[in-house]
Design a protein around this motif. Structure first.
Motif, PDB file in Angstrom:
ATOM      1  N   ARG A  58      -8.528  14.871  -2.682  1.00 13.30           N
ATOM      2  CA  ARG A  58      -7.901  15.668  -3.732  1.00 13.30           C
ATOM      3  C   ARG A  58      -8.957  16.409  -4.541  1.00 13.30           C
ATOM      4  O   ARG A  58     -10.047  15.900  -4.776  1.00 13.30           O
ATOM      5  N   VAL A  59      -8.594  17.597  -4.983  1.00 14.01           N
ATOM      6  CA  VAL A  59      -9.460  18.395  -5.850  1.00 14.01           C
ATOM      7  C   VAL A  59      -8.709  18.608  -7.164  1.00 14.01           C
ATOM      8  O   VAL A  59      -7.885  19.512  -7.264  1.00 14.01           O
ATOM      9  N   PRO A  60      -8.939  17.779  -8.181  1.00  9.45           N
ATOM     10  CA  PRO A  60      -8.180  17.895  -9.431  1.00  9.45           C
ATOM     11  C   PRO A  60      -8.275  19.295 -10.038  1.00  9.45           C
ATOM     12  O   PRO A  60      -9.363  19.853 -10.184  1.00  9.45           O
ATOM     13  N   THR A  87      -6.975  22.582   2.752  1.00  8.62           N
ATOM     14  CA  THR A  87      -5.557  22.428   3.071  1.00  8.62           C
ATOM     15  C   THR A  87      -4.690  23.322   2.184  1.00  8.62           C
ATOM     16  O   THR A  87      -5.165  23.914   1.214  1.00  8.62           O
ATOM     17  N   ASP A  88      -3.409  23.372   2.511  1.00  4.28           N
ATOM     18  CA  ASP A  88      -2.504  24.187   1.700  1.00  4.28           C
ATOM     19  C   ASP A  88      -1.989  23.430   0.477  1.00  4.28           C
ATOM     20  O   ASP A  88      -1.064  23.888  -0.188  1.00  4.28           O
ATOM     21  N   ARG A  89      -2.629  22.290   0.172  1.00  6.25           N
ATOM     22  CA  ARG A  89      -2.423  21.642  -1.118  1.00  6.25           C
ATOM     23  C   ARG A  89      -3.751  21.561  -1.874  1.00  6.25           C
ATOM     24  O   ARG A  89      -3.991  20.644  -2.649  1.00  6.25           O
ATOM     25  N   GLN A  90      -4.626  22.510  -1.590  1.00  8.99           N
ATOM     26  CA  GLN A  90      -5.869  22.690  -2.335  1.00  8.99           C
ATOM     27  C   GLN A  90      -6.856  21.531  -2.133  1.00  8.99           C
ATOM     28  O   GLN A  90      -7.795  21.376  -2.903  1.00  8.99           O
ATOM     29  N   LEU A 112     -18.533  12.963  -7.725  1.00  5.94           N
ATOM     30  CA  LEU A 112     -18.137  14.370  -7.717  1.00  5.94           C
ATOM     31  C   LEU A 112     -16.829  14.609  -8.469  1.00  5.94           C
ATOM     32  O   LEU A 112     -16.438  15.755  -8.691  1.00  5.94           O
ATOM     33  N   GLY A 113     -16.124  13.536  -8.823  1.00 11.07           N
ATOM     34  CA  GLY A 113     -14.814  13.688  -9.448  1.00 11.07           C
ATOM     35  C   GLY A 113     -13.718  13.952  -8.439  1.00 11.07           C
ATOM     36  O   GLY A 113     -12.578  14.272  -8.801  1.00 11.07           O
ATOM     37  N   LEU A 114     -14.037  13.824  -7.142  1.00  8.80           N
ATOM     38  CA  LEU A 114     -13.040  13.958  -6.090  1.00  8.80           C
ATOM     39  C   LEU A 114     -12.612  12.568  -5.646  1.00  8.80           C
ATOM     40  O   LEU A 114     -13.395  11.627  -5.703  1.00  8.80           O
ATOM     41  N   HIS A 115     -11.393  12.454  -5.193  1.00  5.75           N
ATOM     42  CA  HIS A 115     -10.965  11.140  -4.741  1.00  5.75           C
ATOM     43  C   HIS A 115      -9.843  11.271  -3.718  1.00  5.75           C
ATOM     44  O   HIS A 115      -9.034  12.202  -3.778  1.00  5.75           O
ATOM     45  N   PRO A 116      -9.788  10.328  -2.767  1.00  4.28           N
ATOM     46  CA  PRO A 116      -8.724  10.358  -1.772  1.00  4.28           C
ATOM     47  C   PRO A 116      -7.506   9.530  -2.162  1.00  4.28           C
ATOM     48  O   PRO A 116      -6.520   9.512  -1.433  1.00  4.28           O
ATOM     49  N   LYS A 117      -7.560   8.836  -3.294  1.00  6.44           N
ATOM     50  CA  LYS A 117      -6.474   7.932  -3.664  1.00  6.44           C
ATOM     51  C   LYS A 117      -5.173   8.695  -3.866  1.00  6.44           C
ATOM     52  O   LYS A 117      -5.076   9.578  -4.722  1.00  6.44           O
ATOM     53  N   GLY A 118      -4.194   8.358  -3.061  1.00  6.83           N
ATOM     54  CA  GLY A 118      -2.908   9.034  -3.160  1.00  6.83           C
ATOM     55  C   GLY A 118      -2.875  10.404  -2.529  1.00  6.83           C
ATOM     56  O   GLY A 118      -1.908  11.143  -2.712  1.00  6.83           O
ATOM     57  N   ALA A 119      -3.910  10.765  -1.782  1.00  2.00           N
ATOM     58  CA  ALA A 119      -3.875  12.067  -1.113  1.00  2.00           C
ATOM     59  C   ALA A 119      -2.803  12.097  -0.030  1.00  2.00           C
ATOM     60  O   ALA A 119      -2.376  13.162   0.399  1.00  2.00           O
ATOM     61  N   CYS A 120      -2.394  10.927   0.431  1.00  2.00           N
ATOM     62  CA  CYS A 120      -1.308  10.774   1.399  1.00  2.00           C
ATOM     63  C   CYS A 120      -0.478   9.559   0.966  1.00  2.00           C
ATOM     64  O   CYS A 120      -0.751   8.953  -0.066  1.00  2.00           O
TER      65      CYS A 120
END
Length: 524
Positions: A58-60, A87-90, A112-120
């Motif tokens: 995810r990219v907040p 992706t088409d969800r940024q 980096l402030g990026l995280h995969p938690k809940g990306a799917c």
């Protein structure tokens, strides 16, 4: 109860983060719990038996630093064979990962402030935020603080880790341009009513095999209410959404059965404890949220440049070069968009020629047309569900047609997906292609594409017409070329494809009719 529902009751889904180090150490994943990897943004990659994984990150608020871009590129290069997708969800997406390296990647993403938690998974997915936030003069309000607040409150929240299905949200603030709210479970669209800034709220959007565009909740909420209302709607879905049949578990089915008025009553009475203020509809984007391509003026006198990646794929070398341009000519920041593109903001007018030249050398030139309005899903190269190859085929299509139709005076969207799940929104494009398989009498399987014509998340606000017949994969270029050629030759000035196809009839573009005419012309 489905198997995944039973698994979620047995193991709280976000507990997967406690299990991944164990799987990494032993070098394999418990097959009984492999579906929980989705809550960590991780999926088995095709073919699953090879053990490779893909990961979404995810990219907040869709904004990140040039240093982050470089590190994301490095991760793709070091762990993922150089594959990096927007992706088409940024979000960013990696491929070719192995379970033993996943904890290392998590450790590198965290600073980096990026995280995969809940990306799917069955939880609140990435919150789509306007890529023009804080930039475009037409903007009603800078939605980035609200997007960050929703990310911090709703995504990764244990209260929402076990929803009936995935749950998607968006918040945008340039109603003349953005229509993405129409295909999300919740869409917040800023506008002004009697001089006051607030949000029109839409609920129950979702595509997939059965597409529903969202419906207005009929309210006008203040900015300070956005997160609270988002929580209330999500909780109502969690508690009232269907769980017996996963094919009918999205919010859109609950809204269809209850009606939006009844759903609003539940949200107000049971979750907010107060009535929401009635409000009018926000203006609608004519062309339904296409990226504003090329060079555009910012409110502060600088410029933002929308860079088309070509179906979302950008290699690490180009990504690092783009980061260098952001440092040299911008303010060291970049953004992703919901159309698989990227934005380089804060460029001085005096630097535009140099930036354009540098982007041209990278084959990321901003002076694009169809390249910037065409998206494609992961496809059968990596996705276990896809029936057709997508990325390479669509990139080839764009190379084939873009120059020929660069003079179109209206945007034209082409969305191509490898199966019916609509990861790239085939039902709401001018030309939407859905991958399928056709089996001959002798058992030979061919890749084909069903055509959904003249859908729109703009003023038309509709899903496309599914045409009879299908386009053989090897005929995709010539079919698309023929449709666009007729449109370009016969359209009226300023006429959109939706308007044109309505005027002459949708069945005119049926695959057999279009390809048959081409074959006849060649024979003659």
């Amino acid at each position: 109860m489905s198997d995944i529902e039973a698994l979620k009751k047995e193991v709280p889904p976000f507990q997967i983060f406690d299990l991944i180090p164990q799987y990494a150490a032993q070098g394999f994943i418990d097959p009984e719990r492999i579906d929980l990897l989705k809550w960590a943004g991780v999926y088995p990659q095709r073919p699953q038996e090879d053990g490779f994984l893909m990961m979404r990150v995810r990219v907040p608020a869709a904004e990140f630093s040039s240093a982050t871009m470089r590190e994301v590129a490095n991760i793709a290069e070091e762990y993922g064979r150089g594959f990096l997708d927007v992706t088409d969800r940024q979000a960013f997406q990696f491929h070719w990962l192995t379970i033993d390296k996943i904890p290392q990647i998590f450790d590198r993403l965290a600073p980096l402030g990026l995280h995969p938690k809940g990306a799917c998974g069955d939880t609140v997915r990435a919150v789509i935020a306007s890529p023009l936030a804080g930039l475009d003069a037409r903007e009603i309000i800078d939605v980035r603080p609200l997007a960050h607040a929703m990310e911090g409150t709703l995504t990764g929240n244990p209260d929402f880790q076990d929803l009936p299905r995935k749950f998607k949200m968006s918040i945008t603030a340039v109603p003349e341009l953005e229509g993405i709210h129409m295909i999300n479970d919740i869409g917040f669209l800023a506008h002004r009513v009697n001089g006051e800034v607030g949000f029109d709220v839409w609920v129950g959007g979702g595509l997939g095999a059965v597409a529903h565009l969202s419906k207005r909740l009929g309210v006008f909420i203040r900015p300070e209410e956005v997160v609270e209302v988002g929580q209330a709607i999500t909780a109502a879905y969690r508690d009232h959404g269907y769980r017996q049949n996963r094919k009918k578990s999205r919010l859109k089915f609950l809204i269809k059965d209850l009606g939006v008025e009844k759903f609003r009553e539940i949200v107000e009475n049971d979750y907010l404890g107060r009535k929401l203020t009635d409000g009018p509809a926000a203006p609608t984007a004519r062309f339904g949220g296409n990226d504003v391509l090329g060079v555009n003026p910012q409110a502060d006198g600088l410029n933002y440049v929308v860079v088309a990646t070509t179906v979302g794929r950008i290699n690490p070398e180009k990504a690092r070069a783009l980061a260098d341009l952001a440092d040299r000519y911008g303010k060291g920041v970049l953004r992703t968009t919901a159309f698989q593109n990227m934005v380089l903001p804060h460029v001085a007018t005096a630097d535009l020629d140099a930036v354009t030249a540098a982007l041209s050398e990278l084959e990321l030139a901003p002076k694009t047309t169809l390249r910037g309005t065409t998206i494609a899903c992961t496809g059968s190269q990596f996705c276990r569900l896809a029936l057709t190859e997508t990325k390479t085929r669509t990139a080839n299509l764009i190379d084939h047609i873009e120059a020929k139709f660069s003079g179109l005076d209206v945007p034209f969207t082409i969305n191509l997906t490898g199966c019916s799940n609509a990861c790239t929104r085939y039902q709401v494009a001018d030309l939407g292609f859905m991958g399928a398989n056709k089996t001959d009498k002798d058992g030979t399987v061919h890749e084909v594409f069903n055509v959904h014509l003249a859908g729109s998340i703009g003023q038309a606000h509709r899903t496309g017409t599914k045409l009879k017949g299908a386009v053989p994969a090897e005929s995709l270029n010539e079919y698309t070329d023929a449709v666009l050629s007729e449109f370009q030759a016969n359209k009226q000035p300023g006429e959109s494809f939706v308007e044109y196809s309505d005027r002459i009839g949708h069945e005119h573009f049926a695959p057999d009719a279009v390809l048959g005419a081409l074959r006849g012309a060649v024979t003659a």
